[in-house]
Write an enzyme that holds these catalytic residues in place. Structure first.
Site, PDB file in Angstrom:
ATOM      1  N   ARG A 150       0.852  -1.188   0.000  1.00 37.90           N
ATOM      2  CA  ARG A 150       0.000   0.000   0.000  1.00 37.90           C
ATOM      3  C   ARG A 150       0.890   1.240   0.000  1.00 37.90           C
ATOM      4  O   ARG A 150       1.649   1.468   0.947  1.00 37.90           O
ATOM      5  CB  ARG A 150      -0.927   0.018   1.234  1.00 37.90           C
ATOM      6  CG  ARG A 150      -2.036  -1.014   1.213  1.00 37.90           C
ATOM      7  CD  ARG A 150      -3.111  -0.678   0.195  1.00 37.90           C
ATOM      8  NE  ARG A 150      -4.200  -1.637   0.197  1.00 37.90           N
ATOM      9  CZ  ARG A 150      -4.617  -2.303  -0.902  1.00 37.90           C
ATOM     10  NH1 ARG A 150      -4.025  -2.131  -2.070  1.00 37.90           N
ATOM     11  NH2 ARG A 150      -5.636  -3.134  -0.818  1.00 37.90           N
ATOM     12  N   GLU A 151       0.783   1.999  -1.069  1.00 35.89           N
ATOM     13  CA  GLU A 151       1.540   3.252  -1.214  1.00 35.89           C
ATOM     14  C   GLU A 151       0.695   4.377  -0.605  1.00 35.89           C
ATOM     15  O   GLU A 151      -0.481   4.505  -0.939  1.00 35.89           O
ATOM     16  CB  GLU A 151       1.754   3.499  -2.708  1.00 35.89           C
ATOM     17  CG  GLU A 151       2.683   4.628  -3.049  1.00 35.89           C
ATOM     18  CD  GLU A 151       2.919   4.685  -4.579  1.00 35.89           C
ATOM     19  OE1 GLU A 151       1.971   4.389  -5.336  1.00 35.89           O
ATOM     20  OE2 GLU A 151       4.035   5.009  -4.987  1.00 35.89           O
ATOM     21  N   ARG A 162      -1.779  27.562 -10.040  1.00 38.30           N
ATOM     22  CA  ARG A 162      -1.556  26.245  -9.455  1.00 38.30           C
ATOM     23  C   ARG A 162      -0.574  25.493 -10.332  1.00 38.30           C
ATOM     24  O   ARG A 162      -0.926  25.015 -11.418  1.00 38.30           O
ATOM     25  CB  ARG A 162      -2.886  25.499  -9.329  1.00 38.30           C
ATOM     26  CG  ARG A 162      -3.795  26.072  -8.252  1.00 38.30           C
ATOM     27  CD  ARG A 162      -3.105  26.148  -6.909  1.00 38.30           C
ATOM     28  NE  ARG A 162      -4.052  26.226  -5.793  1.00 38.30           N
ATOM     29  CZ  ARG A 162      -3.677  26.175  -4.520  1.00 38.30           C
ATOM     30  NH1 ARG A 162      -2.387  26.084  -4.199  1.00 38.30           N
ATOM     31  NH2 ARG A 162      -4.588  26.234  -3.572  1.00 38.30           N
ATOM     32  N   ALA A 188      -8.012  28.878   1.206  1.00 36.35           N
ATOM     33  CA  ALA A 188      -7.644  27.586   1.789  1.00 36.35           C
ATOM     34  C   ALA A 188      -6.206  27.618   2.242  1.00 36.35           C
ATOM     35  O   ALA A 188      -5.451  28.509   1.859  1.00 36.35           O
ATOM     36  CB  ALA A 188      -7.845  26.478   0.761  1.00 36.35           C
ATOM     37  N   GLU A 194      -6.280  31.542   7.980  1.00 34.76           N
ATOM     38  CA  GLU A 194      -6.200  31.592   6.511  1.00 34.76           C
ATOM     39  C   GLU A 194      -7.178  32.618   5.936  1.00 34.76           C
ATOM     40  O   GLU A 194      -6.863  33.314   4.980  1.00 34.76           O
ATOM     41  CB  GLU A 194      -6.492  30.211   5.906  1.00 34.76           C
ATOM     42  CG  GLU A 194      -5.416  29.168   6.183  1.00 34.76           C
ATOM     43  CD  GLU A 194      -4.128  29.391   5.365  1.00 34.76           C
ATOM     44  OE1 GLU A 194      -4.132  30.226   4.438  1.00 34.76           O
ATOM     45  OE2 GLU A 194      -3.126  28.735   5.691  1.00 34.76           O
ATOM     46  N   GLU A 203      -5.639  35.620   3.697  1.00 35.54           N
ATOM     47  CA  GLU A 203      -5.901  35.703   2.259  1.00 35.54           C
ATOM     48  C   GLU A 203      -6.912  36.784   1.880  1.00 35.54           C
ATOM     49  O   GLU A 203      -6.826  37.346   0.796  1.00 35.54           O
ATOM     50  CB  GLU A 203      -6.345  34.335   1.719  1.00 35.54           C
ATOM     51  CG  GLU A 203      -5.248  33.283   1.885  1.00 35.54           C
ATOM     52  CD  GLU A 203      -5.453  32.033   1.046  1.00 35.54           C
ATOM     53  OE1 GLU A 203      -6.558  31.859   0.481  1.00 35.54           O
ATOM     54  OE2 GLU A 203      -4.513  31.224   0.963  1.00 35.54           O
ATOM     55  N   SER A 254      -8.320  12.435  -1.847  1.00 33.85           N
ATOM     56  CA  SER A 254      -7.987  11.303  -2.717  1.00 33.85           C
ATOM     57  C   SER A 254      -7.716  10.073  -1.834  1.00 33.85           C
ATOM     58  O   SER A 254      -6.578   9.645  -1.689  1.00 33.85           O
ATOM     59  CB  SER A 254      -6.748  11.670  -3.551  1.00 33.85           C
ATOM     60  OG  SER A 254      -6.556  10.758  -4.598  1.00 33.85           O
ATOM     61  N   GLY A 265      -7.830   6.943  -1.781  1.00 36.25           N
ATOM     62  CA  GLY A 265      -7.177   5.696  -2.167  1.00 36.25           C
ATOM     63  C   GLY A 265      -5.664   5.776  -2.062  1.00 36.25           C
ATOM     64  O   GLY A 265      -4.990   4.744  -2.004  1.00 36.25           O
ATOM     65  N   GLU A 288       3.298  33.893  -1.966  1.00 36.15           N
ATOM     66  CA  GLU A 288       1.915  33.510  -2.252  1.00 36.15           C
ATOM     67  C   GLU A 288       1.263  34.720  -2.910  1.00 36.15           C
ATOM     68  O   GLU A 288       1.093  35.753  -2.272  1.00 36.15           O
ATOM     69  CB  GLU A 288       1.190  33.125  -0.957  1.00 36.15           C
ATOM     70  CG  GLU A 288      -0.231  32.602  -1.167  1.00 36.15           C
ATOM     71  CD  GLU A 288      -0.872  32.107   0.135  1.00 36.15           C
ATOM     72  OE1 GLU A 288      -1.356  30.975   0.166  1.00 36.15           O
ATOM     73  OE2 GLU A 288      -0.894  32.875   1.121  1.00 36.15           O
TER      74      GLU A 288
END
Lengths: 181, 181
Positions: free
Chosen positions: B36-37, B63, B75, B91, B95, B112, B114, B139
């Site tokens: 499992r990575e 991005r 974010a 934040e 921002e 994500s 998985g 930023e």
């Protein structure tokens, strides 16, 4: 104002099973040079199958990085060079056994655009016809049939916390409401 | 059926600026042992500031992994040991300059699950009071004031394709509609 950054150079720091990690040097719009760490991911598809009665077919599986079983829309990684639509049809069939008369494209979904190249393509699968499932080796999942309205409530309550699944459900709900007007 | 996997051992393959990558061996419910990575990410917060007239304050920034300017909800990453609510307030102020009378928790968001441990906590910021922005070094962002209804349309059309932003907008729209009933 456009803050486009220009890649100067970079090297792979890790090559793995699913992801690679690259460290680049990039030039900012103001001439500053910064390091940019990039997780390369092949991307994938997410499919929300909804039948004529408003029921969805979801998969529940153990997500090792999260350490828990999670309820998600069927999904999978893109194979090298694979078209997203073909991948979506393949994953839908593998995980649920369904083929769909209509696959509605619900847009791209960037999972974590500050660090990862991963992009998922979301489809709404309509006009479902049942068939046999054939999951990948070492992929174990429960199929759950649930009303879209209940799933939308579970997204709002936080019970469903997978990002792609939340987007697929909330987009499908809005799309189907507009269609039925 | 419960498909819980048990970690047997593992080692770091990469330690980076934002992420680390671990390769574990895990035992499946059926006794099979698999690799499992895992991409370790500190997680973060997403804040959708909405004023009393239904306008949102969004950030547009480059991005690098996506190679484009993206319109997103404000974010940021969690600092080590930081409480999500405090991080969200920090934040928001950094921002956009705003402080909020009320921060409504809109739930967790797994980017994500998985492959990555990344979890974002989503907040709806209401009762906004203006102040000075103080972004991080290197930023660079544009602040854009836009109606929530327009942003929801941009999520549906695919013009907004950042996952956390899509979830924050669609959840906020449903939440505020229910509040006004």
């Amino acid at each position: 104002m456009d803050f486009t950054e220009k890649r100067l150079e970079g090297e792979y720091k890790y090559k793995g099973l699913i992801v690679n990690v690259r460290m680049d040097k990039a030039e900012l719009f103001n001439g500053h040079v910064v390091k940019r760490e990039v997780v390369e991911h092949p991307g994938g598809v997410t499919i929300l199958p909804v039948d004529s009665e408003g029921n969805c077919y979801m998969v529940e599986q153990f997500r090792y990085p999260m350490g828990k079983m999670m309820l998600e829309a069927p999904a999978g990684k893109l194979e090298l060079g694979e078209e997203p639509l073909l991948s979506a049809e393949r994953e839908l069939s593998e995980e649920t056994g369904f083929t769909a008369e209509k696959m509605v494209y619900m847009g791209r979904y960037c999972t974590s655009p500050g660090i990862s190249t991963e992009v998922l393509h979301i489809y709404l699968a309509l006009g479902l016809k049942a068939g046999k499932t054939h999951p990948d080796e070492d992929e174990y999942l429960n199929i759950k049939k649930m009303p879209l309205s209940q799933l939308a409530d579970m997204v709002m309550s936080g019970e469903i916390d997978d990002g792609k699944t939340a987007v697929a459900i909330l987009k499908a709900e809005k799309y189907l409401k507009n269609q039925s007007k």
